[in-house]
Scaffold this motif. Structure first.
Motif, mmCIF file in Angstrom:
data_model
loop_
_atom_site.group_PDB
_atom_site.id
_atom_site.type_symbol
_atom_site.label_atom_id
_atom_site.label_comp_id
_atom_site.label_asym_id
_atom_site.label_seq_id
_atom_site.Cartn_x
_atom_site.Cartn_y
_atom_site.Cartn_z
ATOM 1 N N ALA A 180 0.846 -1.173 -0.016
ATOM 2 C CA ALA A 180 0.097 -0.078 0.111
ATOM 3 C C ALA A 180 0.673 1.248 -0.096
ATOM 4 O O ALA A 180 0.659 2.044 -0.669
ATOM 5 C CB ALA A 180 -0.911 0.078 1.128
ATOM 6 N N GLN A 181 1.881 1.267 0.830
ATOM 7 C CA GLN A 181 2.772 2.255 0.691
ATOM 8 C C GLN A 181 3.408 2.796 -0.438
ATOM 9 O O GLN A 181 3.696 3.825 -0.856
ATOM 10 C CB GLN A 181 3.878 2.151 2.002
ATOM 11 N N ALA A 182 3.823 1.450 -1.173
ATOM 12 C CA ALA A 182 4.755 1.693 -2.484
ATOM 13 C C ALA A 182 3.785 2.013 -3.549
ATOM 14 O O ALA A 182 4.165 2.982 -4.514
ATOM 15 C CB ALA A 182 4.994 0.248 -2.935
ATOM 16 N N ALA A 183 2.299 1.855 -3.333
ATOM 17 C CA ALA A 183 1.178 2.355 -4.306
ATOM 18 C C ALA A 183 0.772 3.827 -3.876
ATOM 19 O O ALA A 183 0.292 4.159 -4.514
ATOM 20 C CB ALA A 183 -0.045 1.271 -4.353
ATOM 21 N N GLY A 184 1.335 4.259 -2.892
ATOM 22 C CA GLY A 184 1.425 5.680 -2.602
ATOM 23 C C GLY A 184 0.120 5.978 -1.723
ATOM 24 O O GLY A 184 -0.277 7.261 -1.294
ATOM 25 N N VAL A 185 -0.292 5.036 -0.941
ATOM 26 C CA VAL A 185 -1.344 5.222 0.136
ATOM 27 C C VAL A 185 -0.489 5.569 1.309
ATOM 28 O O VAL A 185 0.449 5.068 1.826
ATOM 29 C CB VAL A 185 -2.032 3.822 0.724
ATOM 30 N N SER A 186 -1.034 6.795 2.079
ATOM 31 C CA SER A 186 -0.343 7.158 3.216
ATOM 32 C C SER A 186 -0.852 6.547 4.368
ATOM 33 O O SER A 186 -2.114 6.463 4.676
ATOM 34 C CB SER A 186 -1.075 8.646 3.215
#
Length: 139
Positions: free
Chosen positions: A36-42
């Motif tokens: 999720a972080q790698a996909a841009g989710v904060s």
């Protein structure tokens, strides 16, 4: 009280199965958070970023709580009902506190992912309550 009305759930076996389920849930949830972080989710709640280690810690806490609930409730159906309600209640704070919709969505998914691994694994270790017909047949 007979063993039919209050079944013995061996705590060492329940603990082993629960710990293994919690480890699997920790790996899955922490992996999902990394993706999720790698996909841009904060992964920020308020002004604080949620560290990946916090996912692992809270999944382990949830796993221990699941083991204790399974042992105390002793029946599969009771355990499932209580854990569904608990998962729903513990999904509330992320919805209320996280600012961004993707963050809220991911945190709820993380709760559901962990529960989807831990709850069925523990519930399969518990006996199902006998039906009324089975109880009457045995008398």
């Amino acid at each position: 009280m007979t063993s039919a009305t209050k079944p013995h759930v061996p705590l060492p076996r329940l603990t082993l199965i629960g710990v293994l389920a919690a480890i699997a849930a920790t790996i899955a949830t922490t992996g999902a958070a990394t993706i999720a972080q790698a996909a841009g989710v904060s992964l920020e709640v308020g002004t604080e970023r949620i560290p990946l280690s916090a996912f692992a810690m809270w999944i382990i806490v949830g796993g221990v709580a699941g083991i204790l609930l399974a042992w105390l409730l002793r029946r599969s159906r009771r355990f499932i009902v209580v854990t569904i309600v608990g998962t729903a209640l513990f999904s509330g704070p992320p919805i209320a506190r996280a600012d961004a919709v993707p963050t809220k969505t991911f945190l709820v998914i993380a709760h559901l992912l962990a529960a989807a691994i831990i709850v069925p694994t523990l519930s399969h270790q518990l006996p199902v309550a006998p039906t009324r017909q089975a109880t009457q047949d045995s008398q």
